[in-house]
Design an enzyme around this catalytic site. Structure first.
Site, PDB file in Angstrom:
ATOM      1  N   ASP A  51       5.195  -4.314   6.813  1.00  0.00           N
ATOM      2  CA  ASP A  51       4.075  -5.195   6.485  1.00  0.00           C
ATOM      3  C   ASP A  51       3.351  -4.752   5.215  1.00  0.00           C
ATOM      4  O   ASP A  51       3.427  -3.600   4.796  1.00  0.00           O
ATOM      5  CB  ASP A  51       3.095  -5.294   7.654  1.00  0.00           C
ATOM      6  N   GLU A  77       1.743  -1.510  10.383  1.00  0.00           N
ATOM      7  CA  GLU A  77       1.093  -0.280   9.910  1.00  0.00           C
ATOM      8  C   GLU A  77      -0.275  -0.569   9.313  1.00  0.00           C
ATOM      9  O   GLU A  77      -1.200   0.233   9.449  1.00  0.00           O
ATOM     10  CB  GLU A  77       1.988   0.419   8.884  1.00  0.00           C
TER      11      GLU A  77
END
Length: 407
Positions: free
Chosen positions: A94, A159
């Site tokens: 991400d 994350e």
């Protein structure tokens, strides 16, 4: 080793190609206004298969707030001579939103190249580390080199918004893929000199402070309670925390706890209205020896005193909370291997450090796995015109390869 390094030196166009394709697939979690990482994970799965990696596994964390119903995590393993140990290189899929597009010189999701520099959202955070690990794996496969131990690539979700659907999910639900003698490298923090080998992190919490008074017309302030005065006083009192929690350790930069008022929400939309509600946030990075509950209690004590003085209500609500994990010992094998390989490739003087920011290494350290956070970064993460270096991407891949081939 020379053949492997020579192969990596010829991968400039591969770095550009991979970075361009990865950035073109926005991977924003739902808390960042996106639909998750599935499309980018699908690309990675196809790419890893095309490389010839045979052991590829998917670990999808159930998530009802994204269209596909899950957040994807991928594990790919290349066997080593000793298949009982693995060097895990963990990067995240991400990215964060681009922010104000007016501050970008180009489309954030269309990578621009200028010599050694690539510009685009995600190219440093965390695609540089991701690409380095893929280059390492590809070179091993193409040259038919078997590393001393397994190479394990892990690409995790979530994350940027807490890791509950990423590495935290992996460790909680699928810890059986790890062994206690495995090595863990997270290429998600670093500095341009390549010398920062992160082995410790401060505790961290974000606090939302809401001050509630009474809104009224600015020409008749006695009819209301202006919340900006108590907010301002409480913000100033936050500064007192530095003296109340004074511990220092030179491994960190800065070497002490930090307590910083940051974001403030809009209160009223016009000049002639006294705000009856004010909201601000505090970002605290606290030395590991202090209990965050104690710090929060101190802030709540300040808030109670200010609330009584001004006749307001003050609510303190933690928005993010992470007590520091045990540090990775500087004497562990992963630290020694990382520092030796960094010194060899970059001809520098790496040092162990602690940081104020949080990484997924903390999740591993809490479980007793020694983990190092290292890469060669230029501090462009989350910024407009985020950029990364092709040369650093390749040299970091050499460090990873050296760690794998050194006995």
């Amino acid at each position: 080793m020379d053949a492997l390094f020579s192969e990596l030196d010829n991968q400039t166009e591969k770095v550009v190609e991979l970075q361009t394709k990865l950035s073109a697939i926005p991977a924003l979690g739902p808390r960042n206004g996106g639909e998750g990482e599935k499309a980018k994970a699908d690309f990675l799965l196809d790419y890893l298969k095309s490389m010839g990696i045979e052991d590829i596994r998917e670990y999808n964390a159930p998530a009802p707030d994204v269209p596909c119903g899950y957040r994807p995590n991928i594990v790919a393993v290349i066997p080593g001579k000793n298949t009982e140990r693995t060097l895990w290189i963990i990067s995240h899929i991400d990215v964060v939103p681009p922010g104000d597009l007016g501050l970008w010189n180009s489309d954030p999701y269309a990578v621009q190249r200028d010599g050694d520099t690539l510009v685009g959202r995600g190219v440093e955070d965390n695609q540089q580390g991701m690409v380095s690990s893929i280059l390492t794996a590809q070179a091993l496969l193409d040259l038919k080199i078997t590393p001393e131990i397994n190479l394990g690539l892990i690409f995790v979700a979530d994350e940027e918004t807490g890791s509950a659907f990423g590495l935290e999910y992996m460790v909680a639900k699928h810890e059986d893929i790890f062994r206690q003698n495995d090595l863990f490298l997270i290429p998600d923090s670093g500095e341009p000199s390549s010398e920062m080998v992160e082995i410790a992190e401060k505790s961290m919490f974000w606090l939302k402070v809401t001050v509630i008074g009474k809104q009224c017309h600015a020409s008749t302030p006695a009819q209301g309670i202006n919340t900006m005065y108590p907010s301002a006083e409480l913000i100033l009192r936050i500064k007192e925390l530095e003296a109340l929690y004074p511990a220092e350790d030179a491994i960190y930069n800065p070497p002490c706890s930090t307590f910083q008022p940051t974001m403030r929400e809009a209160n009223v939309a016009n000049v002639n209205t006294i705000p009856g509600r004010d909201v601000f946030y505090v970002d605290s990075r606290v030395m590991p020896e202090y209990d965050l509950e104690d710090v929060l209690a101190t802030i709540k004590g300040f808030a109670a005193e200010v609330a009584e003085k001004y006749g307001v209500t003050i609510e303190c609500e933690p928005a993010q909370w992470e007590q520091a994990a045990p540090a990775t010992s500087a004497d562990t094998e992963i630290v020694a291997r990382t520092m030796a390989s960094v010194r060899k490739i970059y001809n520098n003087n790496p040092r162990t450090v602690g940081v104020g920011g949080g990484t997924v290494a903390a999740i591993l350290r809490r479980k007793g796995y020694p983990a190092v956070v290292w890469s060669t970064l230029n501090h462009a993460a989350h910024q407009p015109n985020e950029w990364s270096s092709i040369k650093n991407t390749i040299n970091d891949a050499k460090v990873m390869a050296d760690m794998l081939l050194t006995k």
